[in-house]
Scaffold this active site. Structure first.
Site, PDB file in Angstrom:
ATOM      1  N   GLY A   7       0.675  -1.307   0.313  1.00 23.44           N
ATOM      2  CA  GLY A   7       0.141  -0.057  -0.067  1.00 23.44           C
ATOM      3  C   GLY A   7       1.023   1.117   0.061  1.00 23.44           C
ATOM      4  N   GLU A   8       1.585   1.164   0.023  1.00 19.70           N
ATOM      5  CA  GLU A   8       2.708   2.073   0.411  1.00 19.70           C
ATOM      6  C   GLU A   8       2.948   2.950  -1.473  1.00 19.70           C
ATOM      7  OE1 GLU A   8       6.520   1.788   1.497  1.00 19.70           O
ATOM      8  OE2 GLU A   8       6.689   1.407   3.893  1.00 19.70           O
ATOM      9  N   ARG A  52     -12.335  21.149   7.149  1.00 21.32           N
ATOM     10  CA  ARG A  52     -13.412  20.962   8.158  1.00 21.32           C
ATOM     11  C   ARG A  52     -13.080  21.262  10.037  1.00 21.32           C
ATOM     12  NH1 ARG A  52     -18.289  17.587   6.329  1.00 21.32           N
ATOM     13  NH2 ARG A  52     -17.041  16.361   5.559  1.00 21.32           N
ATOM     14  N   GLN A  53     -12.019  20.800  10.197  1.00 15.58           N
ATOM     15  CA  GLN A  53     -11.380  20.732  11.395  1.00 15.58           C
ATOM     16  C   GLN A  53     -10.885  22.257  11.716  1.00 15.58           C
ATOM     17  OE1 GLN A  53     -10.968  16.620  13.330  1.00 15.58           O
ATOM     18  NE2 GLN A  53     -10.939  16.505  11.515  1.00 15.58           N
ATOM     19  N   HIS A  86     -12.682  25.498   2.983  1.00 14.14           N
ATOM     20  CA  HIS A  86     -14.114  25.518   3.713  1.00 14.14           C
ATOM     21  C   HIS A  86     -14.264  26.748   4.401  1.00 14.14           C
ATOM     22  CE1 HIS A  86     -17.252  24.222   6.923  1.00 14.14           C
ATOM     23  NE2 HIS A  86     -17.118  23.766   7.471  1.00 14.14           N
ATOM     24  N   LYS A 115     -29.322  26.185  11.388  1.00  8.48           N
ATOM     25  CA  LYS A 115     -28.942  24.988  11.224  1.00  8.48           C
ATOM     26  C   LYS A 115     -28.096  24.799  12.370  1.00  8.48           C
ATOM     27  CE  LYS A 115     -24.876  22.720   9.020  1.00  8.48           C
ATOM     28  NZ  LYS A 115     -24.254  22.587   7.449  1.00  8.48           N
ATOM     29  N   ARG A 174     -25.398  21.685  13.966  1.00  7.56           N
ATOM     30  CA  ARG A 174     -25.105  20.436  13.948  1.00  7.56           C
ATOM     31  C   ARG A 174     -25.661  19.025  14.514  1.00  7.56           C
ATOM     32  NH1 ARG A 174     -22.437  17.810  10.294  1.00  7.56           N
ATOM     33  NH2 ARG A 174     -22.840  19.755   8.429  1.00  7.56           N
TER      34      ARG A 174
HETATM   35  C1  R5P Z   1     -20.916  23.656   6.577  1.00  4.72           C
HETATM   36  O1  R5P Z   1     -19.980  24.210   7.624  1.00  4.72           O
HETATM   37  C2  R5P Z   1     -20.529  23.079   5.145  1.00  4.72           C
HETATM   38  O2  R5P Z   1     -20.763  24.524   4.675  1.00  4.72           O
HETATM   39  C3  R5P Z   1     -21.209  21.674   4.265  1.00  4.72           C
HETATM   40  O3  R5P Z   1     -22.704  23.049   5.167  1.00  4.72           O
HETATM   41  C4  R5P Z   1     -21.026  20.707   5.227  1.00  4.72           C
HETATM   42  O4  R5P Z   1     -19.601  20.220   5.514  1.00  4.72           O
HETATM   43  C5  R5P Z   1     -21.684  19.848   4.352  1.00  4.72           C
HETATM   44  O5  R5P Z   1     -22.333  18.478   4.623  1.00  4.72           O
HETATM   45  P1  R5P Z   1     -22.997  17.289   4.778  1.00  4.72           P
HETATM   46  O6  R5P Z   1     -23.307  17.772   3.124  1.00  4.72           O
HETATM   47  O7  R5P Z   1     -22.288  16.584   5.207  1.00  4.72           O
HETATM   48  O8  R5P Z   1     -24.367  18.461   5.423  1.00  4.72           O
END
Ligand code: R5P
Length: 314
Positions: A38-39, A96-97, A130, A194, A196
């Site tokens: 896998g390398e 995202r992190q 992001h 929204k 999460r």
């Molecule tokens: C969130 O902050 C991003 O802008 C996207 O809305 C999110 O990452 C999309 O993820 P999912 O499609 O899993 O809801």
């Protein structure tokens, strides 16, 4: 552009070829393969000494492999004495992190920035990060492009009347992006409240701002992963009486149950770009893919010639 060379990792060679077509250049010769365990192995099959090299590799699924391959390619070109190495990362994974929003979690976007720099990249070209502040995680130049000119042109060509249009932000983090689209397309602005609930699920509580009732709603996001966010926003717009709903996002990651969610969402169409490859089984008729290759290609040309990249967006 004799000393300009483009090479592709295995993540998205079709996009790299489209960029080469735009630039009228051949794709550089590079052999990348896997060892039995896998390398990753690679060998550049042409001279790159003193060249201005662009390595095209979105860090998309399989994310860890795409990222590791990018790092190995950068190392390979550095050791082959390329003059300058630009990592072209149309989709920047692990973004995202980007902060510690609770205790005992990593900041993966910073870790990845460190890895790319340490491997030997001279600069980075990327698209719709992001979070825009990820540019600051690098101590090398970052050119951050937006797919919006390509996506907005598509919606402008559809001729949606301004007085019938509401641009919908799927969460509060996307308001700035939504306002940009309002400036380009006209219309009004609504925001989905929204929340999460976990990495895989979200809840949409309300629509804030201008009314979507009887209107065409266009919901823009940077990426679609499980499609929970954008389809939840579509459901909310539908519940509030939107007449027709379009979805748009730069990065169609489309994992987990995304395709099933999109199929059952109350939408006319989903528009994404080709920053990541779309597997044939995900290429359903509801989805339209726009190419950002000319935009990336133009940015490469300008970087190579030391011309302004930001002028592409005025
Ligand atoms: C969130 O902050 C991003 O802008 C996207 O809305 C999110 O990452 C999309 O993820 P999912 O499609 O899993 O809801």
């Amino acid at each position: 552009m004799n000393d300009l060379k483009l090479f592709s990792g295995r993540a998205h060679p079709e996009l790299a070829q489209r960029m080469c077509d735009y630039l009228g250049l051949p794709l550089g010769r590079l052999a990348v393969s896997d060892f039995p365990d896998g390398e990753i192995a690679c060998k550049i099959e042409e001279d790159v000494r003193g060249r201005d090299v662009f390595i095209i590799q979105p860090t998309c699924t399989p994310v860890n492999k795409s990222l590791m391959e990018l790092l190995i390619l950068i190392d390979c070109f550095r050791r082959a004495s390329a003059e300058r190495i630009t990592a072209v990362i149309p989709y920047f994974g692990y973004a995202r992190q980007d902060r510690k929003d609770e205790g005992r979690v990593p900041i993966t976007a910073k870790l990845v920035a460190n890895l790319i720099t340490e491997a030997g990249a001279s600069r980075v070209l990327t698209m719709d990060l992001h979070a825009a502040q990820i540019q600051g995680f690098f101590d090398i130049p970052v050119d951050h492009l937006y797919a919006s000119p390509v996506v907005d042109e598509h919606f402008l060509n559809m001729g949606l009347p301004e007085n019938d249009l509401v641009v919908v932000s799927p969460d509060e983090g996307s308001i700035k992006r939504a306002l940009w689209h309002v400036r380009q397309l006209g219309g009004q602005l609504a925001i989905i409240d929204k929340r999460r609930t976990s990495a895989e699920s979200t809840q949409q509580a309300n629509v804030i701002g201008d009314s979507v009732e009887g209107k065409t709603a266009v919901i823009f996001d940077d990426m679609i992963s499980t499609a929970g966010s954008i389809c939840g926003a579509a459901d909310m717009a539908h519940k509030h009486g939107a007449r027709q709903i379009f979805l748009a996002a730069t990065h169609g990651v489309l994992c987990g149950g995304a395709i099933e969610r999109i199929k059952s969402a109350p939408i006319k169409r989903l528009v994404i770009t080709d920053t990541v490859p779309l597997a044939p089984e995900k290429n359903i008729s509801l989805i339209e893919v726009l190419s950002v290759a000319p935009l990336l290609g133009e940015a490469i040309k300008r970087i190579h010639r030391n011309e302004s990249v930001s002028r592409l967006f005025v």
